[in-house]
Each structure stands twice: as C-alpha cells, then as structure tokens.
Design a protein around this motif. Structure first.
Motif, PDB file in Angstrom:
ATOM      1  N   THR A 161     -30.652  29.336 -20.410  1.00 36.20           N
ATOM      2  CA  THR A 161     -31.942  28.354 -20.292  1.00 36.20           C
ATOM      3  C   THR A 161     -32.200  26.932 -21.039  1.00 36.20           C
ATOM      4  OG1 THR A 161     -34.128  29.913 -20.719  1.00 36.20           O
ATOM      5  CG2 THR A 161     -34.642  27.402 -20.471  1.00 36.20           C
ATOM      6  N   GLU A 162     -31.047  27.396 -21.795  1.00 34.42           N
ATOM      7  CA  GLU A 162     -30.708  25.815 -21.746  1.00 34.42           C
ATOM      8  C   GLU A 162     -29.630  25.029 -20.891  1.00 34.42           C
ATOM      9  OE1 GLU A 162     -28.056  23.578 -25.844  1.00 34.42           O
ATOM     10  OE2 GLU A 162     -28.617  26.297 -25.566  1.00 34.42           O
ATOM     11  N   LEU A 163     -28.737  26.433 -20.820  1.00 35.97           N
ATOM     12  CA  LEU A 163     -27.803  25.660 -20.362  1.00 35.97           C
ATOM     13  C   LEU A 163     -28.049  25.613 -18.862  1.00 35.97           C
ATOM     14  CD1 LEU A 163     -24.618  26.031 -19.448  1.00 35.97           C
ATOM     15  CD2 LEU A 163     -24.476  28.461 -18.578  1.00 35.97           C
ATOM     16  N   GLU A 164     -29.151  26.027 -18.198  1.00 40.75           N
ATOM     17  CA  GLU A 164     -29.702  25.500 -16.622  1.00 40.75           C
ATOM     18  C   GLU A 164     -29.884  24.164 -17.291  1.00 40.75           C
ATOM     19  OE1 GLU A 164     -30.644  27.831 -13.839  1.00 40.75           O
ATOM     20  OE2 GLU A 164     -28.660  27.788 -14.267  1.00 40.75           O
ATOM     21  N   GLU A 165     -30.550  23.912 -18.312  1.00 34.99           N
ATOM     22  CA  GLU A 165     -30.972  22.452 -18.221  1.00 34.99           C
ATOM     23  C   GLU A 165     -29.481  21.498 -18.402  1.00 34.99           C
ATOM     24  OE1 GLU A 165     -32.854  22.871 -22.358  1.00 34.99           O
ATOM     25  OE2 GLU A 165     -34.900  23.718 -20.835  1.00 34.99           O
ATOM     26  N   GLU A 188     -18.929  21.938 -26.433  1.00 34.91           N
ATOM     27  CA  GLU A 188     -19.458  21.982 -27.786  1.00 34.91           C
ATOM     28  C   GLU A 188     -20.970  22.744 -27.136  1.00 34.91           C
ATOM     29  OE1 GLU A 188     -23.803  20.894 -28.728  1.00 34.91           O
ATOM     30  OE2 GLU A 188     -23.601  20.286 -26.460  1.00 34.91           O
ATOM     31  N   THR A 189     -20.956  22.644 -25.575  1.00 38.07           N
ATOM     32  CA  THR A 189     -22.128  23.770 -24.640  1.00 38.07           C
ATOM     33  C   THR A 189     -21.632  25.383 -24.891  1.00 38.07           C
ATOM     34  OG1 THR A 189     -22.581  22.162 -23.069  1.00 38.07           O
ATOM     35  CG2 THR A 189     -22.931  23.997 -22.736  1.00 38.07           C
ATOM     36  N   ALA A 190     -20.230  25.203 -24.435  1.00 42.01           N
ATOM     37  CA  ALA A 190     -19.799  26.717 -24.890  1.00 42.01           C
ATOM     38  C   ALA A 190     -19.833  27.415 -26.097  1.00 42.01           C
ATOM     39  CB  ALA A 190     -18.416  26.530 -24.583  1.00 42.01           C
ATOM     40  N   ALA A 191     -19.624  26.723 -27.460  1.00 43.04           N
ATOM     41  CA  ALA A 191     -20.411  26.834 -28.602  1.00 43.04           C
ATOM     42  C   ALA A 191     -21.144  27.994 -28.633  1.00 43.04           C
ATOM     43  CB  ALA A 191     -19.816  26.154 -29.812  1.00 43.04           C
ATOM     44  N   ARG A 192     -22.628  26.935 -27.863  1.00 41.33           N
ATOM     45  CA  ARG A 192     -23.972  27.121 -27.546  1.00 41.33           C
ATOM     46  C   ARG A 192     -24.019  28.827 -27.499  1.00 41.33           C
ATOM     47  NH1 ARG A 192     -27.817  25.372 -30.793  1.00 41.33           N
ATOM     48  NH2 ARG A 192     -29.009  24.963 -28.941  1.00 41.33           N
ATOM     49  N   MET A 193     -23.632  29.147 -26.068  1.00 38.35           N
ATOM     50  CA  MET A 193     -23.564  30.308 -25.916  1.00 38.35           C
ATOM     51  C   MET A 193     -22.362  31.177 -26.518  1.00 38.35           C
ATOM     52  SD  MET A 193     -25.486  29.661 -22.758  1.00 38.35           S
ATOM     53  CE  MET A 193     -25.330  28.224 -23.945  1.00 38.35           C
ATOM     54  N   VAL A 194     -21.721  30.603 -27.112  1.00 40.50           N
ATOM     55  CA  VAL A 194     -21.576  31.963 -28.467  1.00 40.50           C
ATOM     56  C   VAL A 194     -22.200  32.612 -29.421  1.00 40.50           C
ATOM     57  CG1 VAL A 194     -20.117  31.899 -30.272  1.00 40.50           C
ATOM     58  CG2 VAL A 194     -18.384  31.176 -27.978  1.00 40.50           C
ATOM     59  N   ASP A 195     -22.763  31.443 -29.967  1.00 42.66           N
ATOM     60  CA  ASP A 195     -24.154  31.395 -30.969  1.00 42.66           C
ATOM     61  C   ASP A 195     -24.904  32.533 -29.432  1.00 42.66           C
ATOM     62  OD1 ASP A 195     -22.540  29.936 -32.617  1.00 42.66           O
ATOM     63  OD2 ASP A 195     -23.993  27.855 -32.291  1.00 42.66           O
ATOM     64  N   ARG A 204     -17.078  30.831 -18.936  1.00 43.25           N
ATOM     65  CA  ARG A 204     -16.820  30.009 -17.698  1.00 43.25           C
ATOM     66  C   ARG A 204     -17.097  28.777 -17.947  1.00 43.25           C
ATOM     67  NH1 ARG A 204     -17.522  32.158 -12.506  1.00 43.25           N
ATOM     68  NH2 ARG A 204     -17.177  34.711 -13.107  1.00 43.25           N
ATOM     69  N   VAL A 205     -17.900  28.701 -19.377  1.00 40.92           N
ATOM     70  CA  VAL A 205     -18.557  26.635 -19.016  1.00 40.92           C
ATOM     71  C   VAL A 205     -16.470  25.924 -19.577  1.00 40.92           C
ATOM     72  CG1 VAL A 205     -19.598  25.028 -20.996  1.00 40.92           C
ATOM     73  CG2 VAL A 205     -21.034  26.612 -20.259  1.00 40.92           C
ATOM     74  N   ARG A 206     -16.413  26.880 -20.933  1.00 42.79           N
ATOM     75  CA  ARG A 206     -15.029  25.961 -20.719  1.00 42.79           C
ATOM     76  C   ARG A 206     -13.839  25.615 -19.738  1.00 42.79           C
ATOM     77  NH1 ARG A 206     -15.099  30.210 -25.205  1.00 42.79           N
ATOM     78  NH2 ARG A 206     -15.556  28.820 -26.929  1.00 42.79           N
ATOM     79  N   GLU A 207     -14.172  27.230 -18.440  1.00 44.47           N
ATOM     80  CA  GLU A 207     -13.293  26.746 -17.581  1.00 44.47           C
ATOM     81  C   GLU A 207     -14.397  25.397 -16.766  1.00 44.47           C
ATOM     82  OE1 GLU A 207     -13.542  30.053 -15.364  1.00 44.47           O
ATOM     83  OE2 GLU A 207     -12.245  31.149 -16.278  1.00 44.47           O
TER      84      GLU A 207
END
Length: 454
Positions: A161-165, A188-195, A204-207
């Motif tokens: 949900t956060e990634l969609e935003e 920073e977004t990728a780190a949030r997905m790891v969390d 995929r975010v890192r790419e």
C-alpha cells in the motif's frame, strides 16, 4: 576424478570455483609438482599436501558424495587461510585427480588429519539424518505457523500500500524527478519493503533506482517497470480474486518462500546449463534441466554464503535419472530434486529446438501466465551467430529472422560460440526475454560435446 561414478573434465571442476581468480590459481595447482602425500579412499575422499610459500604444506581434503547422496557437490577442507570456498588448493587437487586418474591418488588409509575431518563429517551427517526422529520436540505447531503467516501477510500488505502511494507520487510529480532525486529515494523505499518482509518488492524497487542512469530512453523504461511493479502490488492486494496458480506466482514474486507441491515427475533429466550469480551476501546457482521424455524444462536453485560455492553441482552434459517436484505458480519452472535413482551419466541427448520466431512467440505466451518474468528458458536450433553493428545476433540458418544477444551475454562465451559455429548452424540453449537472448550452452550440428557459454 569420479563423482557419483562420472569422471569429471577440467571444465567441470573449474565450474566449482567461486570466481575467475580462483579458477586461474587453481589451474596452476592442477599438476603433480606442488603435491605430495596424495591418496584416496573407497568412500570417495581424496587428500594431499600442497607446498606453499611457507615451510609447512597445506593440508587439503575433498569428500565427493556417494551416488545415493543425491546431487550434492563435493565438500572441502584446507588448512590455508583463504576465505574462498573452495580454495585454489581444493580446485588444484580435484584437477590433479581428474587429469591423472587413480595413479595420482593411490588408494590407501587416510592420514590422521584427513581421517578426523572425515569422521566429523560422518557424525554430523548421521546426526542430521536422525534429527527429526530423535529431537523430541514434538509435532510442529500449525496454529502458530498460521498466525506467523498472517502477520507477515499484513506487513506485506502495508508495504504494498505504501509503495502504491510512492508510485502515484512519482507519476504526479513527473518522471524527471526520479533523475533529480538520485538513487537515495529508491534505496529508502527498498528498505521500507525489507521492513515489510517483501524482499521481492525491495529487489524491484532497487532496480528502478538504476534506470535513470541507464542511458537514452530511460523514462520509457522507468514507466514500464513502474507499471509492472504496480501490477504486482495490485496482484498482492487482490490476490483472493486471482486464479490459484497466478496467486501463487504473485506470492513468489513479492518474496514469500515456496515449497514443492507438484506431483513427482521421473525422467532422464539432461543438464543443459549451470551458472552462478553473486551479491555481497549470497551466491545463487541456477541449474537448468530438460526432460528427455517429458520435454519439460526445470530449474534447480542452490545457495551458498558469499565466497562459497553452493553445494548442488551438476555439470553440463550429464543426464540424471531422478524425480522432480515442481514449485507452485503459473508458468514457473522451479523444481526441487526429490529422489535420484542412479549416478549422473554422460549423454549424447540434446533438447529439441525452436526457430527464433517460435522463441519470441513462446516468450510472449509465457508472459500471459507470469508478466514479471524477464526471460524463459528455451533452445534454438540451426542458428548462426552473426555480427549486427556493434553487437551480435543469432540468425536462423534457413530463414530471415534473428534474435539479438543481450548485453548480459558473456564475451568469452560469445567467442566460444563463434568458434564452435565457424559460420555453420549450431544448437543453443539459453534464456529469451525482452532484451534478447542470453546463450548458456551450445552444441555443434554434428557429433560433439556441449560447450558452456556462461
């Protein structure tokens, strides 16, 4: 050298090396000069002393598993300080045995230092095999497992949900802001997905972060990848509406582990490719198999810590009489090795091939089942490597279509492919995707052994 009844070639031994420097150093130690006290046991253990720069030679021992021990690779022990696994001394000892045969390592009793290691390995193996019956821990807690799975699913949902935003914010502000923000925004977004315990989303975010620096046309590529990431997010958020196979694919793509669930399939599996990919923490080995009777292509995965070669080893050109079980997911090729019925043996069999136009159609069909896959495994038949400006392509010998080679194609492998062809058609196994074709193994039109290209 014989592993599971099969004499290895030097190329197959060097495939165990963790990097090119180890291959080069191991090759220099593949002669009898620096070795003394070499020997072998009936159980498939070989040992030796290798002279080094100091006065004390390095003690090296390798355990090649019994044929009944499935397809696990050799285990190694060396007294050298190297942190690579296997080290150059283990590779050199295997090369010596492979090249010279039994005469370079006569049968006999292992020295005390090798016998101690062998005994420790035997005890560890017996304890591991007896573990489930002797642990006394009682049955697993299915209710606890269910609650843990639910908590993880909730975290992934919050992350998606956060990634969609964040994707929506990017589109509102314009793609140009991705170039201005730099890689830090994506990290920073990728780190949030790891969390959120969604490593697939994090990857995929890192790419995405590397696309703005990838050259002309990057906004189009960024938009395409954002759309695929949005599709994966939506697939997770509405997974209960998806067909079971596609829902399983979505779970795999976001990073949830899967266990083999498919029916067992016994076949003579031809090993058509094996290669490693590395990151700072993990080495991943991919082994592609092709079923002689079923025509199925299956992927076996094996992992090793950074600097260590994964345990599973199946040299290209062997055939394995075994049962595999597929992992869940629509269009997924991953499988697990369930049972092996005989040692891997050399074979002259080759997978059936496609034309280049049939290959692109096959990839397009695969995207219907799994839109997030970068490529599909397949074999091209009667193709000729030809230059195409600054790059290369595989052209149909009897047609007017061709597939470009991807930038990921190994340059050394490309020249081996060109040399094998010599302008004549060849058969090539590899991975076909939207960037082109990555060749992994090739066979000449006439008789001849497979040639690794990766």
């Amino acid at each position: 050298m014989t592993q599971q009844g099969v004499r290895w070639t030097a190329e197959q031994v060097l495939a165990l090396a963790p990097d090119s420097a180890s291959r080069k150093a191991g090759s220099k130690l593949g002669a009898a000069g620096p070795w003394s006290g070499t020997g072998r046991s009936e159980e498939g253990v070989v040992w030796g002393l290798c002279a080094g720069s100091g006065g004390t030679p390095y003690r090296t021992v390798v355990d090649v598993p019994h044929p009944a021990a499935a397809a696990s690779g050799p285990a190694y022990r060396c007294s050298c300080p190297s942190r690579k696994f296997p080290c150059k001394h283990a590779l050199g000892l295997l090369l010596l045995w492979s090249a010279e045969g039994e005469g370079s390592a006569p049968a006999g009793r292992a020295p005390d230092w090798a016998e101690q290691w062998i005994a420790d390995r035997r005890r560890t193996r017996e304890k591991r095999e007896a573990g489930p019956a002797d642990s006394g821990s009682g049955p697993a807690d299915p209710e606890g497992a269910r609650r843990r799975a639910e908590r993880r699913a909730e975290r992934i949902t919050a992350g998606a949900t956060e990634l969609e935003e964040r994707l929506a914010d990017l589109l509102r502000s314009g793609l140009a802001t991705a170039e201005q923000s730099g890689y830090g925004l994506w990290e920073e977004t990728a780190a949030r997905m790891v969390d959120a315990q969604a490593p697939g989303l994090a990857s995929r975010v890192r790419e995405l972060g590397a696309i703005p620096a990838s050259g002309p046309g990057w906004p189009v590529r960024l938009l395409e990848e954002c759309a695929l990431l949005h599709l994966l997010d939506q697939g997770w958020l509405h997974r209960e509406r998806l067909p079971a196979a596609l829902a399983a694919t979505v779970r795999t793509r976001v990073g949830l582990p899967s266990a083999p669930e498919g029916p067992r399939l016994r076949d003579h599996w031809l090993v058509v490719a094996q290669y490693d990919t590395q990151d700072p923490k993990l080495t991943t080995r991919r082994i592609w198999l092709h079923g002689a009777a079923s025509g199925r292509t299956a992927l076996l995965l094996s992992y090793g810590a950074a600097g260590r070669s994964p345990e599973l080893t199946l040299p290209v050109g062997l055939a394995l009489d075994a049962e595999l079980s597929a992992h869940p997911g629509s269009g997924q090729q991953r499988a697990s090795l369930v049972e092996q019925f005989a040692p891997p043996m050399p074979t002259d069999a080759r997978p059936a091939g496609l034309t280049t136009s049939e290959a692109t159609a096959r990839y397009g069909e695969a995207l219907r089942h799994d839109p997030w896959q970068d490529s599909v495994p397949l074999t091209l038949t009667d193709v000729v490597p030809t230059p195409d400006g600054d790059s290369w392509q595989l052209a149909d010998a009897d047609g007017d279509t061709a597939l470009p080679l991807t930038p990921a194609a190994s340059r050394a492998g490309l020249w081996r492919l060109v040399a094998l062809s010599g302008g004549a058609p060849v058969r090539v196994f590899g991975e076909c995707g939207h960037r082109g074709f990555t060749p992994l193994t090739a066979w000449p039109t006439g008789p001849g052994e497979p040639v690794r290209l990766c």
